[in-house]
Structures are given as structure tokens and as C-alpha cells.
Design a protein around this motif. Structure first.
Motif, PDB file in Angstrom:
ATOM      1  N   GLU A 100       0.775  -0.959   0.315  1.00  0.00           N
ATOM      2  CA  GLU A 100       0.257   0.184   0.186  1.00  0.00           C
ATOM      3  C   GLU A 100       1.146   1.558  -0.659  1.00  0.00           C
ATOM      4  OE1 GLU A 100      -0.624  -2.273   3.706  1.00  0.00           O
ATOM      5  OE2 GLU A 100      -0.472  -2.741   2.095  1.00  0.00           O
ATOM      6  N   CYS A 103       1.396   3.209  -3.014  1.00  0.00           N
ATOM      7  CA  CYS A 103       1.020   4.890  -4.075  1.00  0.00           C
ATOM      8  C   CYS A 103       1.152   5.439  -3.372  1.00  0.00           C
ATOM      9  CB  CYS A 103      -0.434   4.190  -3.899  1.00  0.00           C
ATOM     10  SG  CYS A 103      -1.146   4.686  -1.738  1.00  0.00           S
ATOM     11  N   GLN A 266      -5.990   7.415  -2.528  1.00  0.00           N
ATOM     12  CA  GLN A 266      -6.338   6.578  -1.843  1.00  0.00           C
ATOM     13  C   GLN A 266      -5.239   5.481  -2.690  1.00  0.00           C
ATOM     14  OE1 GLN A 266      -8.746   8.042  -2.537  1.00  0.00           O
ATOM     15  NE2 GLN A 266      -9.312   8.771  -1.011  1.00  0.00           N
ATOM     16  N   ASP A 267      -5.023   4.199  -1.284  1.00  0.00           N
ATOM     17  CA  ASP A 267      -4.444   2.591  -2.329  1.00  0.00           C
ATOM     18  C   ASP A 267      -5.465   1.892  -3.237  1.00  0.00           C
ATOM     19  OD1 ASP A 267      -6.109   1.276  -0.141  1.00  0.00           O
ATOM     20  OD2 ASP A 267      -5.357   1.111   1.141  1.00  0.00           O
ATOM     21  N   ASP A 269      -7.087  -0.315  -2.761  1.00  0.00           N
ATOM     22  CA  ASP A 269      -8.270  -1.112  -1.842  1.00  0.00           C
ATOM     23  C   ASP A 269      -9.414  -0.268  -1.972  1.00  0.00           C
ATOM     24  OD1 ASP A 269      -7.227  -4.079  -2.162  1.00  0.00           O
ATOM     25  OD2 ASP A 269      -6.560  -3.465   0.156  1.00  0.00           O
ATOM     26  N   GLY A 270      -9.171   1.508  -2.262  1.00  0.00           N
ATOM     27  CA  GLY A 270      -9.451   2.500  -1.933  1.00  0.00           C
ATOM     28  C   GLY A 270     -10.145   3.205  -0.593  1.00  0.00           C
ATOM     29  N   ARG A 271      -8.729   2.651   0.383  1.00  0.00           N
ATOM     30  CA  ARG A 271      -8.942   2.784   1.549  1.00  0.00           C
ATOM     31  C   ARG A 271      -8.304   4.660   1.327  1.00  0.00           C
ATOM     32  NH1 ARG A 271      -6.988  -1.959   4.509  1.00  0.00           N
ATOM     33  NH2 ARG A 271      -5.573  -2.182   2.694  1.00  0.00           N
ATOM     34  N   ASP A 272      -8.357   5.400   2.288  1.00  0.00           N
ATOM     35  CA  ASP A 272      -7.197   6.757   2.543  1.00  0.00           C
ATOM     36  C   ASP A 272      -6.075   5.844   3.502  1.00  0.00           C
ATOM     37  OD1 ASP A 272      -9.358   7.907   2.236  1.00  0.00           O
ATOM     38  OD2 ASP A 272      -9.587   9.020   3.427  1.00  0.00           O
TER      39      ASP A 272
END
Length: 285
Positions: A100, A103, A266-267, A269-272
């Protein structure tokens, strides 16, 4: 004596043992560790699958599986972890490079830079990768841990960026001089009350000081935000890795410090995952 096992039989037995121990993805770990025991690339395991394991390989494999079953990370057993297409040497003295974080690398490389500062560099995966990708850049990396500085230095040598990398033992900015057009950090951001929820691999085998600030997880960001202005070049960029619930709080800290163009990335996985910002013009009030 036990009858010799083929590599395939040994790998199947190891995967079953790891599965029973609750290890995630046991088949993958059994394969990677067999390759390490046999001192071959993981892609070649299928070639030796029908062959009997030599006793010395079987013994090494048994030791590796026994350690993995008690949740010693695979990266610590083989001594390396892949990050952004490169292999980095790791140990229990530093955080494992994680996918992660890539990114942050992608975002930082979107614009050229000449001088980068990595705060809390750990294994050196961020600093070394940025210097390897930007061949004319120089950089400084700091970490409070002497062992981490040594690990990062070894990775800088491994990837041939050591002439352009200065690595210092420092409590954040305390030993840092000058200004940088790129400042990056993956600081300890796990709150103390979140530590029990971490996996056994992380909680038991990675350095606690690199995981948590011992408080609410925002302590490092408060320090960084307060001192960034003295080291960020005009129009310089900042990229800070965060926990997935910290985007708003860290963004507010950067805005309060006078940065502009503050946003959250976001990474996969769509997480901040990263908060970034830009310094003001030199003559801005």
C-alpha cells in the motif's frame, strides 16, 4: 529414520501444518520457504517437486516451517521483501515494506524533484526507491533507530544509490539541515488502543516504535506539521502515509501549517492512504 519425501510431499505437509496453525495463505508460504531452503527461485519449485529433498534441505525447511508456524514473518525468515519491483533487505529492526505504500511512491514520482527528505525511513524502501527512480536526485533519510539507519544504508548500497543518499540518526528534524522540494514520511500511526488488533506477525515481530506513538496515532503528524515549514522549499511537496481513518485529521494539520492543495490519496483497496500538500511561494505571506 523417516523415509525421504519429495519436494511436493514436503510442501503439502508444510502447508497443512501452517494451515492448522492459523497462518494466512499457507500454501504460498510453504512454497516460498521451500524455495528459500533449497536456495532456488520460487518459480522453480515446480521443477524440483518430483525429486526427493536432500537431508540438509529438509532440515532447513523444517526449521523455517516451525518458525513460520509461530508467526515469524516470511520476510524475516528469508531476509527480504519486495517493494516497487525491488528486493529490500529487512529484519526485526524495521517495518516490512508494504504494497500500500507504493501509492505514495507513485504520487511522489508524478513530478520531478531534486532533493528529498524521508522522515522515519526504516528499511529505506521509500527513500531508496525514489532515488532509484529519479536518477539525478539526492536525498536525506533519518530515523531515531540506529539499527534502522544501518538497514537503510545497506539497502542504499544494494540498489546503488548510496552516493546520493545521506542517512542520519535523528529524532525527526533535529539533525536535518536545509530545504527539500519533496518531503515524505510513513510515521507510526497506529493508536495504542488499536495495537491488540494487529496480527501476531506485526505485533510480535515488528518494532513497536515504528508502529505506534503510544497515544492516539496522530502524535508524529503534529510534530511533522509544526516543523515542515522550516525545511520545505517554496512549492515543495509533502506526502505522508496515514491510517485509513486519519485523512481528515492529518489534512487539517497540514492546512493549519499553511500548506495548500492538501488532498487525500486512496490505495488500491480504495482506503485513504496518503495525505499530500504543497508549500507556498517564497514571497507568500
Amino acid at each position: 529414520m523417516n523415509a525421504p519425501q519429495t519436494a511436493a510431499q514436503a510442501m503439502a505437509a508444510a502447508a497443512a501444518r501452517l494451515r492448522a496453525a492459523g497462518v494466512p495463505d499457507p500454501a504460498r508460504d510453504a512454497r516460498v520457504l521451500l524455495a528459500h531452503a533449497a536456495r532456488i527461485e520460487a518459480s522453480r519449485v515446480t521443477l524440483i517437486a518430483p525429486e526427493d529433498l536432500a537431508p540438509e534441505i529438509a532440515e532447513r525447511y523444517e526449521q523455517l516451517i516451525a518458525l513460520r508456524a509461530i508467526r515469524v514473518p516470511v520476510s524475516h525468515l528469508i531476509g527480504e521483501r519486495e517493494f516497487y519491483g525491488r528486493r529490500f533487505k529487512v529484519s526485526g529492526d524495521v517495518l516490512d515494506p508494504r504494497p500500500e505504500t507504493e501509492c505514495l511512491i507513485e504520487a511522489a514520482l508524478a513530478e520531478p524533484f531534486s532533493r528529498v527528505l524521508d522522515l522515519g525511513l526504516g528499511s529505506g524502501c521509500i527513500l531508496v526507491t525514489l532515488l532509484a527512480e529519479q536518477a539525478d536526485a539526492t536525498g536525506v533519510g533519518v530515523d531515531l533507530s540506529e539499527a534502522a539507519c544501518l538497514q537503510a544504508s545497506a539497502n542504499a548500497v544494494l540498489h546503488r544509490v548510496e552516493p546520493r543518499a545521506e542517512i542520519l540518526q535523528s529524532d525527526w528534524f533535529s539533525a536535518v539541515d536545509g530545504r527539500f522540494d519533496l518531503i515524505v514520511s510513513n510515521p507510526p500511526y497506529i493508536a495504542l488502543d488499536e495495537m491488540p488488533d494487529l496480527s501476531d506477525e506485526v505485533r510480535g515481530h515488528e518494532p513497536e516504535m515504528a508502529l505506534t506513538d503510544g497515544g492516539d496515532g496522530l502524535g508524529a503528524y503534529r510534530i511533522l506539521a509544526a516543523q515542515l515549514g522550516g525545511h520545505l522549499a517554496p512549492q515543495g511537496r509533502v506526502f505522508l502515509e496515514i491510517g485509513p481513518t486519519q485523512g481528515a485529521a492529518v489534512s487539517d494539520l497540514l492546512l493549519s501549517a499553511g500548506l495548500k492543495e492538501v488532498r487525500t490519496i486512496q490505495d488500491l483497496d480504495g482506503r485513504d492512504r496518503v495525505v499530500c500538500g504543497r508549500g507556498c511561494d517564497e514571497n507568500a505571506s
